[in-house]
Each structure stands twice: as C-alpha cells, then as structure tokens.
Design a protein around this motif. Structure first.
Motif, PDB file in Angstrom:
ATOM      1  N   TYR A 216       0.867  -1.179   0.000  1.00  0.00           N
ATOM      2  CA  TYR A 216       0.000   0.000   0.000  1.00  0.00           C
ATOM      3  C   TYR A 216       0.903   1.228   0.000  1.00  0.00           C
ATOM      4  N   PRO A 217       0.898   2.012  -1.087  1.00  0.00           N
ATOM      5  CA  PRO A 217       1.808   3.157  -1.163  1.00  0.00           C
ATOM      6  C   PRO A 217       1.258   4.399  -0.460  1.00  0.00           C
ATOM      7  N   VAL A 218       2.143   5.100   0.212  1.00  0.00           N
ATOM      8  CA  VAL A 218       1.812   6.405   0.801  1.00  0.00           C
ATOM      9  C   VAL A 218       2.778   7.430   0.216  1.00  0.00           C
ATOM     10  N   PRO A 219       2.274   8.492  -0.385  1.00  0.00           N
ATOM     11  CA  PRO A 219       3.153   9.462  -1.056  1.00  0.00           C
ATOM     12  C   PRO A 219       4.118  10.154  -0.103  1.00  0.00           C
ATOM     13  N   VAL A 220       5.205  10.642  -0.671  1.00  0.00           N
ATOM     14  CA  VAL A 220       6.163  11.445   0.087  1.00  0.00           C
ATOM     15  C   VAL A 220       6.176  12.862  -0.472  1.00  0.00           C
ATOM     16  N   ASP A 221       6.677  13.772   0.344  1.00  0.00           N
ATOM     17  CA  ASP A 221       6.936  15.128  -0.122  1.00  0.00           C
ATOM     18  C   ASP A 221       8.383  15.472   0.220  1.00  0.00           C
ATOM     19  N   GLU A 222       8.706  16.742   0.260  1.00  0.00           N
ATOM     20  CA  GLU A 222      10.105  17.128   0.500  1.00  0.00           C
ATOM     21  C   GLU A 222      10.590  16.785   1.898  1.00  0.00           C
ATOM     22  N   TYR A 223       9.685  16.355   2.789  1.00  0.00           N
ATOM     23  CA  TYR A 223      10.065  15.984   4.151  1.00  0.00           C
ATOM     24  C   TYR A 223      10.023  14.467   4.395  1.00  0.00           C
ATOM     25  N   GLY A 224       9.565  13.707   3.426  1.00  0.00           N
ATOM     26  CA  GLY A 224       9.443  12.271   3.616  1.00  0.00           C
ATOM     27  C   GLY A 224       8.000  11.815   3.543  1.00  0.00           C
ATOM     28  N   ILE A 225       7.711  10.664   4.137  1.00  0.00           N
ATOM     29  CA  ILE A 225       6.375  10.083   4.048  1.00  0.00           C
ATOM     30  C   ILE A 225       5.333  11.012   4.662  1.00  0.00           C
ATOM     31  N   LYS A 226       4.191  11.155   3.968  1.00  0.00           N
ATOM     32  CA  LYS A 226       3.105  12.035   4.426  1.00  0.00           C
ATOM     33  C   LYS A 226       2.227  11.228   5.386  1.00  0.00           C
ATOM     34  N   THR A 227       2.553  11.314   6.648  1.00  0.00           N
ATOM     35  CA  THR A 227       1.892  10.476   7.643  1.00  0.00           C
ATOM     36  C   THR A 227       0.405  10.780   7.773  1.00  0.00           C
ATOM     37  N   SER A 228      -0.021  11.964   7.345  1.00  0.00           N
ATOM     38  CA  SER A 228      -1.452  12.298   7.396  1.00  0.00           C
ATOM     39  C   SER A 228      -2.265  11.424   6.446  1.00  0.00           C
ATOM     40  N   LEU A 229      -1.578  10.753   5.500  1.00  0.00           N
ATOM     41  CA  LEU A 229      -2.272   9.906   4.520  1.00  0.00           C
ATOM     42  C   LEU A 229      -2.211   8.421   4.872  1.00  0.00           C
ATOM     43  N   LEU A 230      -1.707   8.080   6.063  1.00  0.00           N
ATOM     44  CA  LEU A 230      -1.699   6.681   6.484  1.00  0.00           C
ATOM     45  C   LEU A 230      -3.130   6.166   6.599  1.00  0.00           C
ATOM     46  N   PRO A 231      -3.423   4.978   6.065  1.00  0.00           N
ATOM     47  CA  PRO A 231      -4.810   4.484   6.049  1.00  0.00           C
ATOM     48  C   PRO A 231      -5.267   4.017   7.425  1.00  0.00           C
ATOM     49  N   GLU A 232      -6.544   4.135   7.664  1.00  0.00           N
ATOM     50  CA  GLU A 232      -7.111   3.724   8.951  1.00  0.00           C
ATOM     51  C   GLU A 232      -7.752   2.349   8.894  1.00  0.00           C
ATOM     52  N   ASP A 233      -7.828   1.739   7.710  1.00  0.00           N
ATOM     53  CA  ASP A 233      -8.602   0.501   7.569  1.00  0.00           C
ATOM     54  C   ASP A 233      -7.821  -0.640   6.901  1.00  0.00           C
ATOM     55  N   LYS A 234      -6.475  -0.598   6.924  1.00  0.00           N
ATOM     56  CA  LYS A 234      -5.698  -1.581   6.173  1.00  0.00           C
ATOM     57  C   LYS A 234      -5.040  -2.659   7.032  1.00  0.00           C
ATOM     58  N   ASN A 235      -4.905  -2.461   8.318  1.00  0.00           N
ATOM     59  CA  ASN A 235      -4.295  -3.453   9.207  1.00  0.00           C
ATOM     60  C   ASN A 235      -2.942  -3.946   8.673  1.00  0.00           C
ATOM     61  N   PRO A 236      -1.980  -3.042   8.462  1.00  0.00           N
ATOM     62  CA  PRO A 236      -0.688  -3.450   7.883  1.00  0.00           C
ATOM     63  C   PRO A 236       0.167  -4.213   8.886  1.00  0.00           C
ATOM     64  N   LYS A 237       1.086  -5.035   8.358  1.00  0.00           N
ATOM     65  CA  LYS A 237       2.045  -5.721   9.212  1.00  0.00           C
ATOM     66  C   LYS A 237       3.184  -4.782   9.614  1.00  0.00           C
ATOM     67  N   PHE A 238       3.560  -3.889   8.691  1.00  0.00           N
ATOM     68  CA  PHE A 238       4.582  -2.898   9.016  1.00  0.00           C
ATOM     69  C   PHE A 238       4.523  -1.747   8.019  1.00  0.00           C
ATOM     70  N   ILE A 239       5.218  -0.671   8.383  1.00  0.00           N
ATOM     71  CA  ILE A 239       5.410   0.479   7.496  1.00  0.00           C
ATOM     72  C   ILE A 239       6.897   0.580   7.224  1.00  0.00           C
ATOM     73  N   PHE A 240       7.270   0.578   5.959  1.00  0.00           N
ATOM     74  CA  PHE A 240       8.690   0.682   5.596  1.00  0.00           C
ATOM     75  C   PHE A 240       9.018   2.141   5.304  1.00  0.00           C
ATOM     76  N   VAL A 241      10.055   2.669   5.988  1.00  0.00           N
ATOM     77  CA  VAL A 241      10.408   4.078   5.835  1.00  0.00           C
ATOM     78  C   VAL A 241      11.921   4.258   5.780  1.00  0.00           C
TER      79      VAL A 241
END
Length: 466
Positions: A216-241
C-alpha cells in the motif's frame, strides 16, 4: 534461412554461439516442433564459418534432445522442447562491465568511492587477525553473528545514531538485502499488507512482493512520508520508511511525523521498518537521530557497511525487538548458517580502534566536495532549465528538468551519448508522477567524469552534436 548473428570479437567459441542461439530459439518457440533446420553445409555457408562449427553445435543439440536427426530427411526440432518463458523482471540497477567497456559515465546512486577504501588499515587488521586467531574461529559460527562485532556495533550506533539496543538484539547479515529478506520472512505472509513510502527503491518493493503480500503506497513530499495519509482501515504488518534520508527524493522526516508514525504503529499493532542506508553522510549539520531510538519495541532497524566502506564486504545488520530475535536467528540459520566470521572480526577491530569514524569524517568531506562540484556543473550547464533537490545527505541528488519526459527512448538516446542516468519514475509505485526527475549519484565518479557526464547529458537532451 536461419538467422544467427556471429560475433568474432568476443571470447565465446563460434560453435557455442550457434548452439546457444538455436537452443534459445527452440525454447522460446521461434523454432517450432517438427520444423526442419538448414543442413550443416547450408548453414556453414550462410554464416561463413567452418562446417565443423555447425556439426559440433548440432551434435550438442542432438545430445540434449533439442533436435531429431532423420536419416535421409534432415535435422528437425524435437517435440516437447518449447518452454514458455516467464515475464522478464526488470534488471537491478548496477554498474555493469559493458558500461565500463563502452566508457559510459554511469550516474548510478549508492556506490561509494571504491578507490578510497582504507586498504592499508584493513590489511593491517587482517594480518594481525590471521597471525593471532585461534583455530576454533575457523569453524561454523552462530547465525546472529560474532559477539565482538555486535558489542562494538551497539555502542557505535548508540553514540552516533541514537539507536537503543543490546548486542543480543542484533543479527549480522550479508548486507541490507538479506536483512530485508529476513524482515519479509519474519513479518509477512501471503495476502498481508505492507505500507511503503512512494517512491521507494524498486528492489525493496520486489523483495516484499515476493512474499505474496500487497504493498500500500503512501506518497512522500520534500520531508518524507506524508503520515497524514496513512490508512485507517488496512491493518498493515509494518510500514517501511527511510526517515533519515528518503530514497530517492532525499527528505528528512521531522519529529512530528516520526511521532505520528510511532502512534500509528501502536494503535494498529504493527511495526516500523527503518532503513538507515547512508545517513552518516549528512552535509548540513550532524546526522539525524534514528527512529528506532523513539520506540525500540516497534522499530526494526536496518543498516549496512556497503555505502560507508564497500559493497564487497557484504556485511549488514538487523536490530529487532527482543521477542522477534529467536525466530530471526532461525531464519538466518536456514538462509546461510552465518555471515563470514573472519570478516566480522576484522570489522569489529576497525570500529573498536576508531578507524570507522575517522574514515566517515574523511569521506564526508570528500563527498560534500563531489556533491558541490556536481551541483555547480548542473547549474552552469542547465541554468534555469533545472531544479536540484535531495542533496543534504547521501551519495546522490535529484535533478528535475523543465519540460523533459524521461521515456525509455530518451534514456537510450542519453546512453548513446555516453551517459547513464536513472529516473525516479522507476522507483515509484503509482506511476507517472516523476517523469521529469532523475537520480544522479556522484560518490564513485571523478570530477572529470562528472563534468563530462553533465555536458553529454545536456547534448543528449537537446539533440546537440558531440
């Protein structure tokens, strides 16, 4: 007529070239079952080679079952020799021998200045080790790596990166790639979801996808991953950063987003996987502290010595929460028993004696000088046609061009001019967002190569003679 190109300038014997190409045509279905081949006399005449060359190639194909020989009728493609080919995977980015032979200036990222490897110090430590080491050290070792290395590494990372760990939490790996593979096997099962920054290294995407999981991709900007766009309904095993130097765009994740990541992981009961691939080389201020130091129970931390010292060492490390250690040790044992022990002991001495930090300080000055030179060349050559970003840390920067689309055709044309560059788009998960940006690595290039490469890039982009 059977078209088989013959290259007399290479080391492969002519009979082997004929054999390989006919074999490939049969496997691919270009030559089909029952199809009659030219006689050895006809083919030798067509290719202007000795008939013995064709006889030897045909004999090998007959012996392996690719061909049938029918007395009085000729030579035919055997039944059942067609093999449906898998879709070809994209090749890994690497500086290959062909690029060197063609004198192509390769702006591949992530390659250190190999000519500045501290050979004398390494040889000194190696010589001392080989003279004094006990015979027992030549046997099989434990999968998590030598305690001597894990001890000095835990102290070094605590002092320089703010990593909080005990030596027992470290597993020494054969580079970062093995560490990533262990993470995949440790945390992912088919149909699981892993969240990743977008864009992010294509090779890492491939490693995680190989488990059968979804990304599941989350966009980045000039500061890195845009954490405001992290999904609330995906139940991920991990976030790679890559929080200390986002690859490839170069952003440094601010503390507010780091805290957001930690809180998200706690709320969703998942892990954070932190790849700290080249943050030692930060040119504006000291290195940024690790994400792992904020929550050692949620973060798996990956590092290696490929960019600090040399990819040839094949030594990396994975730092885990204690409850994952035993399973990871088992996976490491199944993978390769252990990383070469003697190299670990040399590296442990290199760190313990302070040589590593001195080498990093020296290389930091060198790479900053190389980076500044590349930026000067780009600004001088392209003027207002370019924007440069992602240059505060590491061994590459990002060049964004006005009204340029880095298509496959354009990239081929650039290579014809003698330059190889790497589009950001190759690493994006959701496509067609970065078509005008390329990654320019500078760590392994001399200034003369950098200057010449930038000029040739300009000529290629604007169709100038060279």
């Amino acid at each position: 007529m059977l078209w088989i190109p013959i290259d007399r300038s290479i080391d492969i014997p002519l009979n082997r070239q004929v054999y390989q190409q006919i074999r490939e045509k049969i496997l691919n279905g270009d030559l089909q079952s029952g199809e009659r081949l030219s006689s050895t006399r006809e083919l030798s005449s067509e290719l202007t080679v000795s008939r013995n060359v064709i006889l030897e190639a045909y004999d090998q194909l007959l012996a392996e079952g690719f061909l049938d020989s029918r007395r009085g009728s000729g030579t035919f493609v055997a039944e059942g020799a067609f093999l449906k080919q898998h879709e070809k995977k994209p090749a890994l980015d690497r500086i290959d021998e062909k690029s060197k032979e063609k004198n192509i200036i390769d702006f591949r990222s992530g390659i250190p200045a190999l000519d500045l490897f501290p050979r004398k110090l390494w040889a000194k430590l190696s010589h001392s080790l080989w003279n004094d080491i006990a015979p027992s050290n030549f046997g099989y070792d434990i999968p998590e790596g030598r305690l001597e290395l894990r001890q000095v590494l835990s102290r070094y990372l605590s002092r320089t990166r703010g990593v909080e760990c005990h030596p027992e939490q470290i597993v020494i790996t054969s580079g970062a790639t093995q560490a990533l593979t262990l993470v995949s096997k440790l945390l992912l099962s088919p149909k699981d979801i892993a969240i990743m920054e977008d864009p992010i290294t294509s090779d890492i995407q491939s490693i995680f996808k190989a488990s059968g999981s979804s990304i599941y991709p989350v966009p980045v900007d000039e500061y890195g991953i845009k954490t405001s766009l992290l999904p609330e309904d995906k139940n991920p095993k991990f976030i790679f950063v890559t929080p200390s130097h986002q690859f490839p765009l170069g952003g440094i994740l601010p503390i507010q987003r780091r805290i957001h990541l930690i809180n998200y992981a706690r709320k969703n009961n998942c892990y954070l996987v932190e790849d700290d691939y080249d943050s030692e080389f930060r040119y504006e201020g000291p290195p940024v502290s690790s994400l792992q130091g904020l929550d050692s129970e949620r973060v798996l931390y990956i590092g290696s010595f490929s960019k600090i010292l040399s990819p040839a060492l094949r030594i990396g490390y994975l730092i885990l929460p204690m409850h994952l250690i035993e399973k990871c040790r088992q996976l490491k044992w199944f993978s390769d028993l252990h990383t070469p022990s003697l190299d670990q002991l040399i590296l442990a001495g290199f760190i313990r004696e302070g040589y590593l930090e001195r080498h990093i300080a020296k290389m930091k000055k060198y790479y900053k000088n190389q980076r500044d030179f590349l930026m000067d060349c780009l600004n001088t050559t392209f003027s207002n046609k370019i924007q440069i970003s992602g240059y505060s840390t590491g061994l590459h920067l990002i060049a964004e061009f006005n009204e340029i689309y880095f298509s496959k055709e354009l990239l081929k044309n650039i290579e014809i001019y003698g330059v190889k560059v790497y589009p950001v788009e190759d690493h994006s998960i959701e496509k067609d967002k970065y078509h005008n940006r390329i990654i320019l690595g500078f760590g392994h290039l001399q200034k003369g190569e950098i200057k010449e490469g930038v000029i040739k890039l300009y000529q290629a982009l604007y169709n100038l003679n060279y």
